[in-house]
Design a protein around this motif. Structure first.
Motif: not given
Length: 462
Positions: A233-252
């Motif tokens: 998922s993407s965090f913060d402002s799409l204009f400048d501070t946007y970035h991509l982070r990842v987490v994990a789980g057993p199911q969707p």
């Protein structure tokens, strides 16, 4: 219903020159003939929006894109009436599995979003087609939300099928976070809704505190090799501070946690997840600002394995109004965490057989340009680092480019993947790496600019 390829003479801009430019919130699929199709938000970095209806591009190699037109004839009436949207956002296009009985002209589904900036009065609609090229037929609204009602914002859809064959719609942007609703496999609408629009929220998957404007969106769920799932998922402002982070789980539908065990719904632990892609710049190259709103193209390989390619937009740091689509390889650590290549996908020159990737530390010494995403919300310049034989003594090889680096002084190990890539600055083949510090969850990426004994180029000179 409409086919693509509208008459160019009716438009105020030359879409034939767009290529990868103006593609925002992209998703890519491959048809049965091997052609790639890209669907993206109605966006235009040079002025007023020339037309609405979901932009469509096509490509033979995921490198060069040809603008193909729009999927729909503007904003569908129900979506316009509900949200007052002038364009459609963040399409998610999926092929209905063969074991689901649907009419031939409904084998492909597109979930589109209708909204406006800063509003929670939004809707996710459904369109279907026999082929990614169309013709696309609008089927109506699937999920809706109102600004005055507390809960998720009904945009940014991602359709996913779990291991048991249940279909889910993951969605949400800012406000109430990321949620999931179960879908009827045969219709594509929320299960039990009778094909009528359904308000959320559904199951909560991730959220952020209001102190940071609850800034999480653009979720994409991906099956994890060896079992389980990851949520990008993407965090913060799409204009400048946007970035991509990842987490994990057993199911969707979770529950999702990051490498350090923190829950994706724990606002007190914010920011949760490892930043796997953020603003960066390699010496001699352009600044790549605010990468994010990613989808993943999963392709089968001839040997039975799968290739995962991250499809995302990125902005030009010198002119942030300009945005384009980029594709990057996803690599997996030995313990199953996804990392992203520092180099864009280069097509036919890329090597998919990871059995040929570096299997030992030999050849890894040299000068590397390295970016560490210590903070996802800033643009980070690469720094040169010399790696000597002594630095490689702690590497434990797992084969196929996977290593664990045990620090000489002790502490948590670092999971590393080293792989062939194409250096987009120097226009040549080069090794790249992506590494995950298991003690901090921090990610570093880099490209080898000179092996041992070869002088390093200065300033990205070719």
């Amino acid at each position: 219903m409409t086919t693509t390829e509208p008459a160019a003479s009716r438009l105020p801009v030359d879409t034939g020159a767009w290529g990868a430019r103006h593609a925002h919130d992209p998703t890519a699929v491959r048809d049965d003939e091997g052609t790639y199709w890209l669907f993206s938000t109605d966006a235009y970095g040079d002025g007023p929006l020339p037309r609405a209806g979901v932009q469509v591009r096509r490509s033979a190699d995921l490198v060069t894109w040809e603008f193909h037109g729009w999927a729909l004839d503007g904003v569908p009436a129900d979506a316009a009436a509900w949200a007052g949207a002038e364009g459609l956002w963040a399409p998610d296009v999926v092929r209905v599995p063969d074991d689901v009985d649907v009419p031939a002209d409904e084998r492909w589904r597109m979930y589109y979003s209708a909204s406006s900036f800063g509003s929670r009065t939004s809707a996710i609609g459904l369109a279907t087609a026999p082929h990614p090229a169309g013709p696309w037929q609008d089927r109506g609204l699937v999920v809706t939300s109102r600004h005055e009602a507390d809960g998720p914002n009904a945009i940014d859809a991602n359709a996913v099928v779990d291991d048991a064959g249940r279909h889910w719609l993951v969605y949400g942007s800012f406000f109430g976070g990321i949620h999931a609703l179960e879908l009827d496999p045969g219709t594509g609408f929320v299960i039990g809704s009778g094909g009528r629009p359904r308000p959320g929220p559904g199951l909560l998957l991730a959220r952020r505190p209001h102190e940071v404007e609850a800034a999480v969106e653009g979720a994409f769920v991906l099956r994890r090799p060896g079992g389980g799932w990851v949520l990008l998922s993407s965090f913060d402002s799409l204009f400048d501070t946007y970035h991509l982070r990842v987490v994990a789980g057993p199911q969707p539908v979770g529950p999702y946690r990051d490498l350090l065990g923190r829950s994706a719904t724990d606002v007190a632990a914010d920011p949760v997840g490892s930043a796997v892609l953020a603003g960066h710049r390699f010496a001699g190259g352009p600044g790549r600002l605010a990468p994010g709103h990613a989808s993943v193209l999963t392709e089968p390989l001839r040997d039975g394995r799968e290739r995962h390619l991250l499809v995302h937009h990125v902005r030009d740091a010198a002119d942030p109004h300009q945005h384009e689509v980029q594709v990057r390889r996803i690599v997996w650590t030995a313990d199953g965490w996804p990392l992203v290549s520092p180099q864009p996908w280069a097509g036919a020159v890329e090597q998919d057989d990871d059995a040929t990737w570096p299997a030992s530390p030999a050849g890894l010494a040299g000068t590397w340009e390295v970016v560490t995403f210590a903070r996802g919300d800033v643009l980070t310049d690469a720094v040169p680092r010399a790696v000597v034989a002594a630095d490689l003594a702690g590497l434990v090889a797992h084969g196929a480019g996977r290593f664990t680096w045990n620090r000489p002084g002790g502490g948590a190990p670092v999971e590393v993947v080293v792989f062939p890539s194409w250096d987009a600055v120097r226009h040549r083949a080069a090794l790249s790496f992506a590494a995950l510090d298991t003690g901090t969850g921090m990610v570093s990426v880099g490209t080898q600019v000179a092996p041992t004994g070869v002088p390093a180029p200065v300033g990205g000179a070719r």
